[in-house]
Motif scaffolding. Sequence first.
Motif, short mmCIF file in Angstrom:
data_model
loop_
_atom_site.label_atom_id
_atom_site.label_comp_id
_atom_site.label_asym_id
_atom_site.label_seq_id
_atom_site.Cartn_x
_atom_site.Cartn_y
_atom_site.Cartn_z
N GLN A 142 5.78 9.61 -6.70
CA GLN A 142 6.68 9.34 -7.82
C GLN A 142 7.61 10.52 -8.08
O GLN A 142 8.81 10.35 -8.33
N GLU A 143 7.08 11.72 -8.03
CA GLU A 143 7.89 12.91 -8.32
C GLU A 143 9.00 13.12 -7.29
O GLU A 143 10.08 13.59 -7.62
N THR A 144 8.73 12.77 -6.03
CA THR A 144 9.67 13.08 -4.96
C THR A 144 10.60 11.92 -4.59
O THR A 144 11.62 12.14 -3.94
N CYS A 145 10.25 10.71 -5.00
CA CYS A 145 11.03 9.54 -4.58
C CYS A 145 11.73 8.83 -5.72
O CYS A 145 12.60 7.99 -5.46
N GLY A 146 11.36 9.11 -6.96
CA GLY A 146 12.07 8.54 -8.08
C GLY A 146 11.81 7.09 -8.36
O GLY A 146 12.69 6.37 -8.86
N PHE A 147 10.60 6.63 -8.07
CA PHE A 147 10.25 5.25 -8.39
C PHE A 147 10.10 5.08 -9.90
O PHE A 147 9.84 6.04 -10.63
N GLU A 148 10.22 3.84 -10.34
CA GLU A 148 10.03 3.55 -11.76
C GLU A 148 8.64 3.99 -12.21
O GLU A 148 8.47 4.61 -13.25
N THR A 149 7.65 3.67 -11.41
CA THR A 149 6.29 4.14 -11.63
C THR A 149 5.52 3.99 -10.33
O THR A 149 5.89 3.17 -9.48
N VAL A 150 4.48 4.78 -10.15
CA VAL A 150 3.57 4.63 -9.02
C VAL A 150 2.16 4.55 -9.58
O VAL A 150 1.67 5.52 -10.18
N GLU A 151 1.53 3.41 -9.41
CA GLU A 151 0.16 3.22 -9.85
C GLU A 151 -0.78 3.35 -8.66
O GLU A 151 -0.39 3.14 -7.51
N THR A 152 -2.02 3.72 -8.94
CA THR A 152 -3.03 3.89 -7.90
C THR A 152 -4.06 2.78 -7.98
O THR A 152 -4.49 2.41 -9.08
N ALA A 153 -4.46 2.25 -6.84
CA ALA A 153 -5.53 1.25 -6.77
C ALA A 153 -6.37 1.52 -5.53
O ALA A 153 -5.99 2.33 -4.67
N TYR A 154 -7.51 0.86 -5.45
CA TYR A 154 -8.44 1.05 -4.33
C TYR A 154 -8.92 -0.31 -3.85
O TYR A 154 -9.10 -1.23 -4.65
N ILE A 155 -9.19 -0.40 -2.57
CA ILE A 155 -9.63 -1.67 -2.02
C ILE A 155 -11.14 -1.82 -2.07
O ILE A 155 -11.67 -2.93 -1.93
N SER A 156 -11.88 -0.72 -2.27
CA SER A 156 -13.33 -0.82 -2.36
C SER A 156 -13.90 0.38 -3.09
O SER A 156 -13.28 1.45 -3.15
N LEU A 157 -15.06 0.19 -3.70
CA LEU A 157 -15.91 1.25 -4.25
C LEU A 157 -15.35 1.99 -5.46
O LEU A 157 -16.03 2.84 -6.03
N ALA A 158 -14.13 1.71 -5.86
CA ALA A 158 -13.54 2.41 -7.00
C ALA A 158 -12.57 1.46 -7.70
O ALA A 158 -12.13 0.46 -7.14
N SER A 159 -12.26 1.78 -8.94
CA SER A 159 -11.32 0.96 -9.70
C SER A 159 -10.12 1.81 -10.11
O SER A 159 -10.22 3.04 -10.17
N PRO A 160 -8.98 1.16 -10.39
CA PRO A 160 -8.76 -0.29 -10.36
C PRO A 160 -8.64 -0.83 -8.95
O PRO A 160 -8.28 -0.10 -8.02
N ASP A 161 -8.93 -2.13 -8.81
CA ASP A 161 -8.72 -2.79 -7.52
C ASP A 161 -7.26 -3.19 -7.39
O ASP A 161 -6.43 -2.89 -8.27
N VAL A 162 -6.93 -3.87 -6.32
CA VAL A 162 -5.53 -4.23 -6.08
C VAL A 162 -4.97 -5.12 -7.19
O VAL A 162 -3.90 -4.83 -7.73
N PRO A 163 -5.66 -6.20 -7.58
CA PRO A 163 -5.13 -6.99 -8.70
C PRO A 163 -5.00 -6.18 -9.97
O PRO A 163 -4.03 -6.35 -10.73
N GLY A 164 -5.94 -5.27 -10.22
CA GLY A 164 -5.87 -4.43 -11.41
C GLY A 164 -4.67 -3.51 -11.40
O GLY A 164 -4.00 -3.31 -12.42
N GLY A 165 -4.38 -2.92 -10.23
CA GLY A 165 -3.22 -2.05 -10.12
C GLY A 165 -1.92 -2.82 -10.30
O GLY A 165 -0.99 -2.35 -10.96
N LEU A 166 -1.86 -4.01 -9.73
CA LEU A 166 -0.66 -4.83 -9.87
C LEU A 166 -0.47 -5.30 -11.32
O LEU A 166 0.65 -5.32 -11.84
N ASP A 167 -1.57 -5.66 -11.95
CA ASP A 167 -1.47 -6.10 -13.34
C ASP A 167 -1.01 -4.97 -14.24
O ASP A 167 -0.22 -5.18 -15.18
N ARG A 168 -1.48 -3.75 -13.97
CA ARG A 168 -1.04 -2.60 -14.76
C ARG A 168 0.47 -2.38 -14.60
O ARG A 168 1.18 -2.14 -15.58
#
Length: 301
Positions: free
Chosen positions: A157-183
């Motif tokens: 986010q700092e180097t590319c100027g996106f509106e926002t960059v959220e983090t998600a994980y596909i296993s073993l940690a949260s948020p998952d992909v739907p959770g990251g997209l919903d956020r």
Amino acid sequence: MTEPLLVVGHGTVDERGVAQFHSFLERLRARLSAAGVDSAGGFIELSAPAVTESWAELAEKGHRRMAAVPLVLVAAGHGKGDIPAALEREVQRHPGTSYVFGRPLGPHPILLDLLAERIAEQVPREEWAETAVVLVGRGSTDPDANAEVCKVSRLLQETCGFETVETAYISLASPDVPGGLDRARRLGAKRVVVAPYFLFDGVLPQRVVTQALEFGKSAPELELHVAGYLGDCDALVDLVVERYHEALQGDIRMNCDTCAYRVLLPGFEDKLGAPQTPHHHPDDPTGHGHAHGHAHGHSIG
């Protein structure tokens, strides 16, 4: 003799992922052989060749000290324990041999550039200020490893100027992909690029795509894109070669301050000082090995 490079991957049941690993090794071998450096690569489980075969291949050429680079993006359980334990087992099997251990690949400017390239294949750079990104890492039970993925998100986010960059994980940690997209959606994003933080194809990267597309069906108001994984390329060779030279020069600089194996973190008390054992690889001649201490990127031998 110049120490050879031993690339160690985790392994996957996905044939495309295995083929891409081998293609990358050929690209890497072409680079190093021109400089007179031997190289080999193997997996700790699931895929062939087993790391024991690659170690033996280099030892048969007369090499006694290997420079091993883990082909992983973050220092989770594989990079901190499983891979060093597998390598230490080879030292026991081949008396007189030793190794130095390189650090994981990320975070690194090369990886940020590759992520940006994959995102640009989906959305032009001039539209990034109105674009949200959901960076999806593998996920781990190691909080330090999960935090490293968050660091990559922030750097992106700092180097590319996106509106926002959220983090998600596909296993073993949260948020998952739907959770990251919903956020991202709740924060007002209208255009979202899901960026898998993976080197090659495999079961988990494919799961990222599937979950992202499923979410898109329930959110038709979103302009949803899924970027490709980092992939076999010359830039990745550059990074692995850099890690190889770091290992030879003793310039590892790995962060141990928040490692659950070295520091008592609330909720992860069971990891502190826990012994590490190699994974069982079906092609390994003896299967399970002995337990070893936590190597965490330091020289052993």
